[in-house]
Scaffold this motif. Sequence first.
Motif, short mmCIF file in Angstrom:
data_model
loop_
_atom_site.label_atom_id
_atom_site.label_comp_id
_atom_site.label_asym_id
_atom_site.label_seq_id
_atom_site.Cartn_x
_atom_site.Cartn_y
_atom_site.Cartn_z
N GLU A 81 13.27 74.35 25.98
CA GLU A 81 12.27 73.77 24.99
C GLU A 81 11.90 72.36 24.93
N GLY A 82 12.86 71.55 25.75
CA GLY A 82 12.59 69.96 25.46
C GLY A 82 12.32 69.51 26.78
N THR A 83 12.71 68.42 27.15
CA THR A 83 12.46 67.47 28.26
C THR A 83 13.73 67.01 28.69
N ILE A 84 13.61 66.29 30.10
CA ILE A 84 14.77 65.63 30.89
C ILE A 84 15.09 64.35 30.11
N GLY A 85 16.12 64.27 29.80
CA GLY A 85 16.69 63.15 29.06
C GLY A 85 17.60 62.15 30.11
N PRO A 86 17.86 60.95 29.39
CA PRO A 86 18.61 59.97 30.61
C PRO A 86 20.09 60.31 30.63
N LEU A 87 20.73 59.75 31.47
CA LEU A 87 22.16 59.80 31.31
C LEU A 87 22.54 58.55 30.24
N PRO A 88 23.92 58.75 29.71
CA PRO A 88 24.64 57.69 28.98
C PRO A 88 24.57 56.40 29.58
N SER A 89 24.54 55.32 28.91
CA SER A 89 24.50 53.85 29.55
C SER A 89 25.60 53.67 30.20
N GLY A 90 26.80 54.22 29.84
CA GLY A 90 28.05 53.88 30.58
C GLY A 90 28.32 54.97 31.57
N ALA A 91 27.39 55.68 31.85
CA ALA A 91 27.73 56.62 33.05
C ALA A 91 28.03 56.02 34.60
N PRO A 92 29.02 56.61 35.21
CA PRO A 92 29.43 55.59 36.27
C PRO A 92 28.38 55.92 37.38
N ASP A 93 27.60 57.08 37.52
CA ASP A 93 26.52 57.27 38.50
C ASP A 93 25.20 56.90 37.97
N ARG A 94 25.00 56.14 36.79
CA ARG A 94 23.62 55.97 36.36
C ARG A 94 22.91 55.06 37.39
N GLU A 95 23.09 54.27 38.24
CA GLU A 95 22.43 53.54 39.25
C GLU A 95 22.05 54.27 40.22
N ARG A 96 23.17 55.36 40.49
CA ARG A 96 22.53 56.19 41.68
C ARG A 96 21.50 57.12 41.34
N TRP A 97 21.73 57.53 40.03
CA TRP A 97 20.65 58.50 39.53
C TRP A 97 19.24 57.72 39.49
#
Length: 367
Positions: A24-40
């Motif tokens: 029903e919704g939309t794609i959300g971000p990863l948490p700010s502390g996610a270890p692979d945030r920069e990779r995504w």
Amino acid sequence: MRGAFPYGPGQRQALDELLKSCTEGTIGPLPSGAPDRERWREWGLPDRVGRPWYDVPWLWSESYFYRRLLQAVGWFDPGAWQGIDPFRPFKRAEPDAPETDAELAALDALPTLPEPERACALLHGSLWGNRADLGFRLSAEGAEAQDPVPALVADDSAALWSQLPPGGAATLVLVADNAGRELVPDLLLIAHLLAEGRAARAVLHIKPYPYYVSDATTADVVDALHRLRAAPGVAGDYARVLWSAMADGRLTVRAHPFSCAPLPYDRMPDDLRAEFAAATLTVFKGDLNYRRLVGDRRWPPTTPFAETTRYFPGPVAALRTLKSDVITGLSPATESALVAAEGRRWRTSGAHALVQVALKWPGAEAT
């Protein structure tokens, strides 16, 4: 999956929110502390946040869904559930099944075959996975069903074996697909190639974290090795070959982050490209890897496999059971026969498979 572990209220709520987001919704971000945030971020997440899940390429949304699922169950977070594979109970059930005992016992017939036939049997075991009885009942008589439409719709086995002759010094890279009863025959094929001198070194690529429910991780490789070590006869012999090869470096296991990327392999990073370029042959197993190898698009089925993989930096092969619409490298006659016999079902039924090899394409990138 929710019933596989006694997840707490927080994890259950996160799973419910992920389901609602997908439907029903939309794609959300990863948490700010996610270890692979920069990779995504490099893989295109910022451009897709806020968009419906079905409004982005299917390969991308599938991959990101599994990444978010791991977030929901606490895989990445410090705590008791960190690193606990949510799919592990399903993976462990297959090697412990009675069918596996029968398949491993069938290995004891292999020493009666000439080496080329043993190699072929193990290749077909790896190709068909848990649908093949590991392929160990192949013989010179009746190895192929005499159906109007062959089960094997493309067969470049001769080209594959040309890269792995007995007594050579080949480096084989095998990019694995599923765990359990599909990983076991992959390991058996590697063991045979090492034991018979068709490969001097092998590299097994698996996933760095749980992915697509059944994809193999390091823990799954260890489980498969222990299962083989516990088996009598030829299966146990192959287990000792693998164990020794890992101990002395002839067999290594790699878990490159790009193995879980939501991108085709023509976007691979430079370090992975260099590794594939140095290999005598890189073999991609399974349907998802095939989609990433040739590009996840609706190719005309007669598009040459070598054309779709011309970017690849070295000789490449695909062992794949057909479970999705993506297909290349068929002859016009084979495509016509498949369509006449089965309509579109042949693309996704898992009843057909292929062995495709591209050794060199005119004008391809230099290795």
